[in-house]
Design an enzyme around this catalytic site. Structure first.
Site, PDB file in Angstrom:
ATOM      1  N   PHE A 139     -19.310 -27.983  27.464  1.00  0.00           N
ATOM      2  CA  PHE A 139     -19.259 -26.601  27.573  1.00  0.00           C
ATOM      3  C   PHE A 139     -18.822 -26.123  29.000  1.00  0.00           C
ATOM      4  O   PHE A 139     -19.660 -26.510  30.034  1.00  0.00           O
ATOM      5  CB  PHE A 139     -20.590 -25.963  27.156  1.00  0.00           C
ATOM      6  CG  PHE A 139     -20.253 -24.370  26.989  1.00  0.00           C
ATOM      7  CD1 PHE A 139     -19.557 -23.717  26.029  1.00  0.00           C
ATOM      8  CD2 PHE A 139     -20.948 -23.561  28.075  1.00  0.00           C
ATOM      9  CE1 PHE A 139     -19.561 -22.354  26.149  1.00  0.00           C
ATOM     10  CE2 PHE A 139     -20.982 -22.426  28.017  1.00  0.00           C
ATOM     11  CZ  PHE A 139     -20.293 -21.573  27.016  1.00  0.00           C
ATOM     12  N   ASP A 224     -19.796 -29.824  36.668  1.00  0.00           N
ATOM     13  CA  ASP A 224     -20.388 -28.361  36.269  1.00  0.00           C
ATOM     14  C   ASP A 224     -22.031 -28.726  36.214  1.00  0.00           C
ATOM     15  O   ASP A 224     -22.423 -29.178  35.287  1.00  0.00           O
ATOM     16  CB  ASP A 224     -19.751 -28.142  34.995  1.00  0.00           C
ATOM     17  CG  ASP A 224     -20.463 -26.970  34.509  1.00  0.00           C
ATOM     18  OD1 ASP A 224     -21.404 -26.134  35.096  1.00  0.00           O
ATOM     19  OD2 ASP A 224     -19.634 -26.260  33.712  1.00  0.00           O
ATOM     20  N   LYS A 253     -26.514 -19.865  36.959  1.00  0.00           N
ATOM     21  CA  LYS A 253     -28.088 -19.666  36.411  1.00  0.00           C
ATOM     22  C   LYS A 253     -29.130 -19.680  37.331  1.00  0.00           C
ATOM     23  O   LYS A 253     -29.556 -18.748  37.754  1.00  0.00           O
ATOM     24  CB  LYS A 253     -27.900 -20.742  35.283  1.00  0.00           C
ATOM     25  CG  LYS A 253     -26.943 -20.668  34.094  1.00  0.00           C
ATOM     26  CD  LYS A 253     -27.217 -21.520  32.912  1.00  0.00           C
ATOM     27  CE  LYS A 253     -26.226 -21.442  31.659  1.00  0.00           C
ATOM     28  NZ  LYS A 253     -26.575 -20.278  30.907  1.00  0.00           N
TER      29      LYS A 253
HETATM   30  C1  PLP Z   1     -22.446 -26.156  31.980  1.00  0.00           C
HETATM   31  C2  PLP Z   1     -22.108 -24.624  31.815  1.00  0.00           C
HETATM   32  N1  PLP Z   1     -20.995 -24.263  32.334  1.00  0.00           N
HETATM   33  C3  PLP Z   1     -20.679 -22.961  32.502  1.00  0.00           C
HETATM   34  C4  PLP Z   1     -21.469 -22.078  31.754  1.00  0.00           C
HETATM   35  C5  PLP Z   1     -20.899 -20.569  31.973  1.00  0.00           C
HETATM   36  O1  PLP Z   1     -22.143 -19.834  32.441  1.00  0.00           O
HETATM   37  P1  PLP Z   1     -21.940 -18.159  32.436  1.00  0.00           P
HETATM   38  O2  PLP Z   1     -22.384 -17.932  31.294  1.00  0.00           O
HETATM   39  O3  PLP Z   1     -22.967 -17.721  33.631  1.00  0.00           O
HETATM   40  O4  PLP Z   1     -20.442 -17.751  32.910  1.00  0.00           O
HETATM   41  C6  PLP Z   1     -22.560 -22.221  31.193  1.00  0.00           C
HETATM   42  C7  PLP Z   1     -23.341 -21.422  30.292  1.00  0.00           C
HETATM   43  O5  PLP Z   1     -24.274 -21.807  29.585  1.00  0.00           O
HETATM   44  C8  PLP Z   1     -22.906 -23.859  31.044  1.00  0.00           C
HETATM   45  O6  PLP Z   1     -24.038 -24.149  30.373  1.00  0.00           O
END
Ligand code: PLP
Length: 400
Positions: A139, A224, A253
């Site tokens: 994700f 990520d 986050k």
């Molecule tokens: C691993 C990962 N990357 C990207 C995102 C996207 O982050 P945002 O919701 O702050 O755009 C998330 C959100 O849960 C995530 O868990």
């Protein structure tokens, strides 16, 4: 939830979330209260955002002080706050440079643009070497780039065609990644721990194998760490466990502890790929966001929170395993690291999350059957015990 809030939701809020009938209005540490005064132990932590719990005094003071001095100023002007925060992130990540944005998806997008810049430079022509190889079940956010990188059908459904230039290999399977590489590949992008995908940690050998593969092929290793970073697993970045240094890192986050901030770190040797005009973000590195992130880093360091995560995290995991062994009909597995823990169930996680909420404990579902526990990094043993007791209570009633 008060009828007024319910009505407002029904009339004015797009229903892309399906919130339970409670509205949270106040928080302190690991506790929150809803608009009817009910108290909950919050192990959802804004999905890994509230790293310090709610309203930590150092974090509140930092944001308050900053808003009285300078609330916002354009990135057209330099910001010492951004510079200092970037230096601090480089102390954790390694020699490099940082781009600030507001969210995880924007941080990931920055890495995707980095991959394009790298591939186009290597091939000497735009559009030849642009593929990003990602993992199945991953994700990476809800923007078109993030969604296209994401290896889950359900995230893309309804929005196709997604962007071209992405392929997906088996997570934790080095051969699968190696055989999916082509002459068009410019980067590999993975999460160190797949969060939304159900708490699956990359194995050390997988991460170090990817590092070697990328170095050999002169392609980028992009990680990520939006969900698993900022101390959540007991090291500042989760990939540290594998002893590697990637070429790009996406963060968000927990970094702001509840104030929106995202950041992309780019390894020093590639930093010059970004030049004036190549990327931008109006609110990125906003003074209050930087002050909030500085406070998060201060508290992580001053209160030795990485140690807290390491010590209590492994104990909590063991206790969860013991507890789950008593409910083989309901629990399939317990996995994760630090305070990014998943209890994989043989039943629907949504139902389990609702039962836990009814018993005063907030958690987050993932991948259909996983209940995620994401306590704040400064949670106490007593609060973890309370979570274990509540889970036990719910599983006992359910199995009866
Ligand atoms: C691993 C990962 N990357 C990207 C995102 C996207 O982050 P945002 O919701 O702050 O755009 C998330 C959100 O849960 C995530 O868990």
């Amino acid at each position: 939830m008060k009828p007024e809030t319910q009505e407002l939701y029904e009339q004015f809020i797009l229903c892309n979330y399906a919130p339970p009938p409670i509205a949270i209005v106040r928080g302190k540490g690991a506790r929150v209260w809803d608009d009817k005064g009910c108290e909950y132990l919050d192990f959802s932590s804004g999905v890994a955002v509230n790293a310090l719990g709610h309203c930590h005094p150092v974090w509140v003071k930092a944001v308050k002080n900053q808003i009285e001095q300078l609330g916002h100023c354009s990135n057209l002007f330099a910001s010492t706050l951004q510079g200092k925060l970037a230096r601090r992130l480089c102390d954790y990540a390694g020699p490099g440079k940082v781009f600030f944005c507001n969210s995880g998806a924007e941080a990931t997008e920055t890495l995707l643009k980095f991959a394009r810049l790298h591939g186009n430079k290597l091939s000497g022509k735009e559009g030849l070497q642009f593929q990003v190889l990602c993992a199945k079940n991953s994700f990476h956010g809800r923007t078109f780039g993030g969604m296209s990188a994401t290896g889950q059908e359900k995230i893309q459904t309804g929005f196709r065609p997604v962007l071209s230039g992405f392929s997906h290999a088996e997570f934790n399977n080095l051969e699968s990644f190696e055989s999916a590489l082509t002459d068009n590949t410019s980067a590999i992008l993975v999460e160190t721990i797949q969060g939304e995908g159900g708490i699956h940690a990359a194995k050390r050998e997988f991460m170090s194998g990817l590092r070697d593969l990328c170095t050999q092929r002169n392609i980028l290793l992009l990680v990520d760490e939006v969900q698993c970073g900022a101390g959540r697993t007991g090291t500042f970045f989760a990939f540290e466990e594998a002893g590697i240094i990637p070429d790009g890192i996406a963060m968000a986050k927990g970094l702001g502890g509840g104030f929106p901030i995202g950041a992309a770190w780019i390894r020093k040797e590639f930093a010059e790929l970004f030049q004036p005009g190549s990327h931008g973000c109006t609110f990125g590195g906003n003074p209050m966001a930087c002050a909030a992130a500085q406070a998060v880093l201060d508290v992580i360091e001053d209160e030795k929170l990485l140690q807290n995560v390491q010590e209590l995290g492994s104990w909590f995991l063991q206790e969860l395993v013991k507890l789950s062994d008593n409910y083989p009909g309901l629990v399939d597995a317990v996995r994760g690291r630090g305070f990014l823990i998943g209890v994989a169930l043989k039943v629907d996680a949504g139902q389990a999350v609702a039962k836990l909420r009814g018993a005063g404990l907030l958690s987050v579902p993932a991948a259909g059957n996983v209940v995620r526990f994401l306590p704040p990094l400064n949670v106490t043993r007593a609060e973890l015990l309370k979570c274990l007791e509540t889970l036990e209570e719910v599983l006992r009633d359910w199995s009866a």
